[in-house]
Design an enzyme around this catalytic site. Structure first.
Site, short mmCIF file in Angstrom:
data_model
loop_
_atom_site.label_atom_id
_atom_site.label_comp_id
_atom_site.label_asym_id
_atom_site.label_seq_id
_atom_site.Cartn_x
_atom_site.Cartn_y
_atom_site.Cartn_z
N GLY A 1 1.56 3.06 -6.12
CA GLY A 1 0.73 2.52 -7.18
C GLY A 1 -0.70 2.24 -6.80
CB ILE A 2 -2.93 -0.51 -7.94
CG1 ILE A 2 -2.87 -0.19 -9.43
CG2 ILE A 2 -4.30 -1.07 -7.58
CD1 ILE A 2 -2.93 -1.41 -10.32
CB ALA B 1 -0.93 0.00 1.21
CG ASP C 1 9.84 -9.71 2.74
OD1 ASP C 1 9.31 -9.91 1.63
OD2 ASP C 1 11.07 -9.82 2.94
CE1 TYR D 1 11.94 -16.76 -13.35
CE2 TYR D 1 13.48 -15.28 -14.43
CZ TYR D 1 12.43 -15.49 -13.56
OH TYR D 1 11.87 -14.41 -12.90
#
Length: 249
Positions: A40-41, A37, A88, A192
């Site tokens: 961005g969004i 938070a 985290d 990958y």
């Protein structure tokens, strides 16, 4: 551009803002956790929820950044009720610690918005030895949701208000590896591909929400679970791909 401006059955379009969509909502008495938070969004989600009276818990990795964002929100929204807690998502120990502290707080939980994420990183492993995008975008949120689910169930029952779990996914879930999720090769650097690995983690978000929604409905629990594609927005998630930043802008 007309696809974004065309209004849907809800009366809103791709150009509608969060403030416009929530104009009639009164969130007093609700508590929400929003991961990621500080920018961005996630930051905009937290801001608008606070604007509508929701008690917002910012679940963030960078507590210094959270303090700065919280200060701005409280300055602009004097009535805002916002707290920050360290999380985290790439560390399962951190997820467990966050959930334990929140559950011990006695706070209700009406909304869980699993928003935080990373995109298209070089191959890296988390502290737990898991490919970083899969660990952060999916496993961290999966564990967090499971550890908070009983609190959400209790809140829905006590308040008689439907709970909501939102996984912020991406339409990139359609472009995972050819086999979908490489369950046997999650941590294998061979073959990958950064964007395919991102798509893999977002596909896991969608499957998680789908199965969780099915189980909640089957158990008669008043909580919905959904995954959403938030659109293409120029945020820090594009920091590993400057080409995408230009496109999003």
């Amino acid at each position: 551009m007309w696809l974004f401006s065309r209004k849907g059955s809800s009366g809103f379009s791709g150009y509608s803002t969060a403030e416009e969509v929530t104009q009639e909502i009164i969130g007093n008495g609700l508590t929400a956790i929003v991961t990621g938070a500080t920018s961005g969004i996630g930051a905009e989600t937290a801001r608008v929820l606070a604007l509508r009276g929701v008690h917002v818990i910012m679940a963030v990795r960078n507590m210094a950044a959270a303090r700065d964002v919280k200060e701005v929100m409280e300055r602009d929204i004097p009535s805002a009720k916002i707290d920050a807690m360290e999380l985290d998502l790439s560390s399962m120990a951190s997820v467990r610690k966050f959930a334990s502290e929140f559950n011990s707080s006695g706070l209700p939980l009406n909304l869980l918005i699993n928003n935080a994420g990373i995109m298209a990183t070089p191959f890296m492993l988390s502290k737990d030895g898991i490919e970083l995008q899969f660990a952060t975008n999916h496993l961290g949120h999966f564990l967090l949701t499971n550890l908070l689910l009983e609190r959400m169930k209790r809140t829905a029952l006590d308040s008689n208000r439907e709970g909501r779990i939102i996984n912020v996914s991406s339409r990139r879930h359609q472009l995972s590896y050819p086999e979908g999720i490489r369950f046997g090769k999650i941590n294998d650097p061979t073959g990958y591909h950064s964007l395919s690995a991102y798509g893999q983690s977002k596909l896991a978000n969608v499957l998680h929400a789908n199965e969780l929604a099915r189980r909640l409905k089957e158990d008669g629990v008043e909580i919905t679970a959904n995954s959403v594609h938030p659109g293409v927005v120029d945020t820090d998630i594009f920091r590993h791909h400057s080409l995408f930043r230009g496109t999003a802008s």
